[in-house]
Design an enzyme around this catalytic site. Structure first.
Site, PDB file in Angstrom:
ATOM      1  N   HIS A 207     -16.172 -17.838  -6.733  1.00  0.00           N
ATOM      2  CA  HIS A 207     -14.942 -18.438  -7.261  1.00  0.00           C
ATOM      3  C   HIS A 207     -14.871 -19.949  -7.091  1.00  0.00           C
ATOM      4  O   HIS A 207     -13.927 -20.573  -7.568  1.00  0.00           O
ATOM      5  CB  HIS A 207     -13.711 -17.800  -6.612  1.00  0.00           C
ATOM      6  CG  HIS A 207     -13.510 -18.245  -5.191  1.00  0.00           C
ATOM      7  ND1 HIS A 207     -14.206 -17.698  -4.143  1.00  0.00           N
ATOM      8  CD2 HIS A 207     -12.719 -19.196  -4.664  1.00  0.00           C
ATOM      9  CE1 HIS A 207     -13.832 -18.287  -3.020  1.00  0.00           C
ATOM     10  NE2 HIS A 207     -12.940 -19.213  -3.301  1.00  0.00           N
TER      11      HIS A 207
HETATM   12  C1  UD1 Z   1      -7.869 -20.983  -4.049  1.00  0.00           C
HETATM   13  C2  UD1 Z   1      -8.241 -22.006  -2.959  1.00  0.00           C
HETATM   14  C3  UD1 Z   1      -9.617 -21.690  -2.390  1.00  0.00           C
HETATM   15  C4  UD1 Z   1      -9.699 -20.250  -1.932  1.00  0.00           C
HETATM   16  C5  UD1 Z   1      -9.348 -19.359  -3.130  1.00  0.00           C
HETATM   17  C6  UD1 Z   1      -9.432 -17.889  -2.808  1.00  0.00           C
HETATM   18  C7  UD1 Z   1      -7.387 -24.279  -3.192  1.00  0.00           C
HETATM   19  C8  UD1 Z   1      -7.761 -25.669  -3.492  1.00  0.00           C
HETATM   20  N1  UD1 Z   1      -8.291 -23.346  -3.476  1.00  0.00           N
HETATM   21  O1  UD1 Z   1      -8.753 -21.178  -5.129  1.00  0.00           O
HETATM   22  O2  UD1 Z   1      -9.838 -22.529  -1.283  1.00  0.00           O
HETATM   23  O3  UD1 Z   1     -10.993 -19.971  -1.472  1.00  0.00           O
HETATM   24  O4  UD1 Z   1      -8.007 -19.675  -3.518  1.00  0.00           O
HETATM   25  O5  UD1 Z   1      -9.170 -17.140  -3.959  1.00  0.00           O
HETATM   26  O6  UD1 Z   1      -6.300 -24.049  -2.721  1.00  0.00           O
HETATM   27  N2  UD1 Z   1      -4.840 -16.656 -10.403  1.00  0.00           N
HETATM   28  C9  UD1 Z   1      -4.387 -15.443 -10.838  1.00  0.00           C
HETATM   29  N3  UD1 Z   1      -3.680 -14.682  -9.971  1.00  0.00           N
HETATM   30  C10 UD1 Z   1      -3.390 -15.093  -8.711  1.00  0.00           C
HETATM   31  C11 UD1 Z   1      -3.874 -16.321  -8.287  1.00  0.00           C
HETATM   32  C12 UD1 Z   1      -4.599 -17.109  -9.142  1.00  0.00           C
HETATM   33  O7  UD1 Z   1      -4.611 -15.038 -11.973  1.00  0.00           O
HETATM   34  O8  UD1 Z   1      -2.713 -14.360  -7.981  1.00  0.00           O
HETATM   35  C13 UD1 Z   1      -5.567 -17.526 -11.317  1.00  0.00           C
HETATM   36  C14 UD1 Z   1      -4.805 -18.815 -11.537  1.00  0.00           C
HETATM   37  O9  UD1 Z   1      -3.887 -18.682 -12.566  1.00  0.00           O
HETATM   38  C15 UD1 Z   1      -5.896 -19.788 -11.842  1.00  0.00           C
HETATM   39  C16 UD1 Z   1      -7.070 -19.265 -11.039  1.00  0.00           C
HETATM   40  O10 UD1 Z   1      -6.786 -17.922 -10.711  1.00  0.00           O
HETATM   41  O11 UD1 Z   1      -6.231 -19.748 -13.202  1.00  0.00           O
HETATM   42  C17 UD1 Z   1      -7.344 -20.087  -9.830  1.00  0.00           C
HETATM   43  O12 UD1 Z   1      -6.304 -19.975  -8.869  1.00  0.00           O
HETATM   44  P1  UD1 Z   1      -5.973 -21.156  -7.823  1.00  0.00           P
HETATM   45  O13 UD1 Z   1      -4.971 -20.696  -6.832  1.00  0.00           O
HETATM   46  O14 UD1 Z   1      -5.689 -22.406  -8.559  1.00  0.00           O
HETATM   47  O15 UD1 Z   1      -7.320 -21.456  -7.073  1.00  0.00           O
HETATM   48  P2  UD1 Z   1      -8.458 -20.516  -6.559  1.00  0.00           P
HETATM   49  O16 UD1 Z   1      -9.624 -20.774  -7.425  1.00  0.00           O
HETATM   50  O17 UD1 Z   1      -8.012 -19.103  -6.390  1.00  0.00           O
END
Ligand code: UD1
Length: 370
Positions: A207
């Site tokens: 991820h």
């Molecule tokens: C975040 C953390 C990372 C951690 C990871 C675990 C930061 C900078 N990054 O990254 O350190 O290792 O979480 O997963 O804080 N999304 C969903 N459903 C959710 C959550 C997210 O669909 O419940 C989607 C979001 O809409 C987005 C993507 O996943 O498109 C990324 O989510 P985001 O929270 O921005 O960062 P992560 O890549 O998950």
């Protein structure tokens, strides 16, 4: 009056670190615990399932921030968290790990002169292109109390000029959760649901933005996974960030793509896998605790103890380097040992430390550190 401590839950990797701590704090009458969810991770598979698996209490406040750019997410959490602090007036704010919520909530607390406790402090990848590295450095620099999981964290903080009296080695809360839930996880039916046999499959997770957002980089990794899947079937629970990028890449039919797993299912899969291939920080630690070989698909790690003492090997991110690490794992499987204080009692030590720092030390806490 109990000492009020406001604990911040935010994203998937932090729920399992908070659960044992909240359990231990709740058992200690000198503390009142208030749980705040920022909503950085918000859906069933990334948050809801984890609250149930870990028996986390419902948050008293949910900031419902949702997705967005780093600036948006961080700023919005900062803005929404301040009124909660003003309403609750806690004695301390406790943040965990290195996600955007960690940084935003630490900053909001520090600006209101509320002591900030950082759990999992001091970890450094020395790679400032990682958003998490920026979050770690800034959070540590404004925290009052720094709870450390491994020796490197202690050394990094001292080198950055943090006073030694503020740094406390407590062990690893994630391993508290692992030990607490392993027996229950072993009863999960996930192996039969995913049609895999114990010890006869590899588990993949990816991820990190650096690995999955750039199509060329993702292709490098998937080419290696396709090759490895000829030796060993792979199961790949796909993170929401990775789902979109994977659309442009062809995975071999021997790689089973599935939705993200809940905590207990993931623990069951990890403990039964022949190898874990991952860019997750937490899984590097969990595989070390389980004695399962881990290939970390990164050039660096902020958790060096998992390589020096555990079963982790840095495999890099090119097709060639990953395949080389895979060959080495087949011919020379890692033999690890459990790092110091990864013994299932990090929560007791953390509460003892909080009690020493913020309130008079009660007898039960003395017993926990004895
Ligand atoms: C975040 C953390 C990372 C951690 C990871 C675990 C930061 C900078 N990054 O990254 O350190 O290792 O979480 O997963 O804080 N999304 C969903 N459903 C959710 C959550 C997210 O669909 O419940 C989607 C979001 O809409 C987005 C993507 O996943 O498109 C990324 O989510 P985001 O929270 O921005 O960062 P992560 O890549 O998950």
């Amino acid at each position: 009056m109990p000492f009020k401590i406001l604990c911040v839950a935010a994203a998937r990797p932090n729920f399992m670190k908070l659960a044992p701590l909240i359990r231990a704090l709740s058992a200690e009458p000198k503390f009142e615990t208030v749980l705040v969810h920022t909503g950085q991770h918000y859906d069933e598979s990334m948050s809801g399932q984890f609250f149930r698996d870990l028996a986390l209490p419902s948050p008293a406040h949910n900031l419902s921030v949702g997705p967005g750019s780093h600036a948006f997410q961080t700023a919005e959490i900062l803005r929404r968290f301040e009124p909660v602090l003003l309403e609750e007036r806690p004695g301390a704010v406790l943040v965990v790990g290195d996600v955007n919520s960690t940084l935003a909530c630490a900053l909001a607390g520090a600006k209101l002169n509320i002591p900030v406790v950082h759990v999992e402090a001091g970890l450094r990848s020395f790679d400032r292109t990682m958003p998490e590295e920026i979050n770690r450095i800034v959070t540590d620099s404004i925290s009052t109390l720094l709870l450390v999981t491994e020796e490197s964290g202690w050394a990094n903080l001292l080198r950055e000029g943090i006073e030694e009296s503020r740094i406390h080695m407590v062990g690893n809360l994630m391993i508290d959760s692992l030990r607490y839930h392993l027996a229950k996880a072993s009863q999960s039916d996930v192996l039969s649901r995913l049609c895999v046999r114990p010890g006869r499959f590899g588990l993949v997770t990816l991820h990190r933005p650096a690995n999955v957002d750039d199509p060329k980089q993702l292709l490098e990794i998937v080419a290696a996974l396709n090759r490895i899947s000829m030796d060993l079937p792979l199961c790949f629970p796909v993170h929401p960030r990775t789902r979109a990028s994977l659309k442009n890449v062809t995975c071999s039919p021997s790689i089973q793509l599935v939705d993200p797993l809940g905590y207990l299912d993931c623990l069951c899969m990890m403990s039964n896998s022949a190898v874990v291939l991952t860019d997750s920080g937490g899984m590097q630690e969990e595989t070390t605790a389980l004695g399962v070989p881990c290939l970390t698909l990164r050039e660096n790690t902020e958790r060096p103890v998992t390589v020096n003492q555990g079963t982790n090997r840095l495999a890099g991110t090119s097709t060639a380097s990953i395949l080389l690490a895979w060959q080495l794992t087949l011919t020379n499987p890692p033999v690890g040992r459990l790092p110091e204080l990864w013994d299932g009692h990090a929560a007791d030590r953390s509460v003892a430390c909080l009690a020493r720092h913020f309130v008079n030390t009660p007898a039960s806490v003395h017993a926990a550190i004895a």
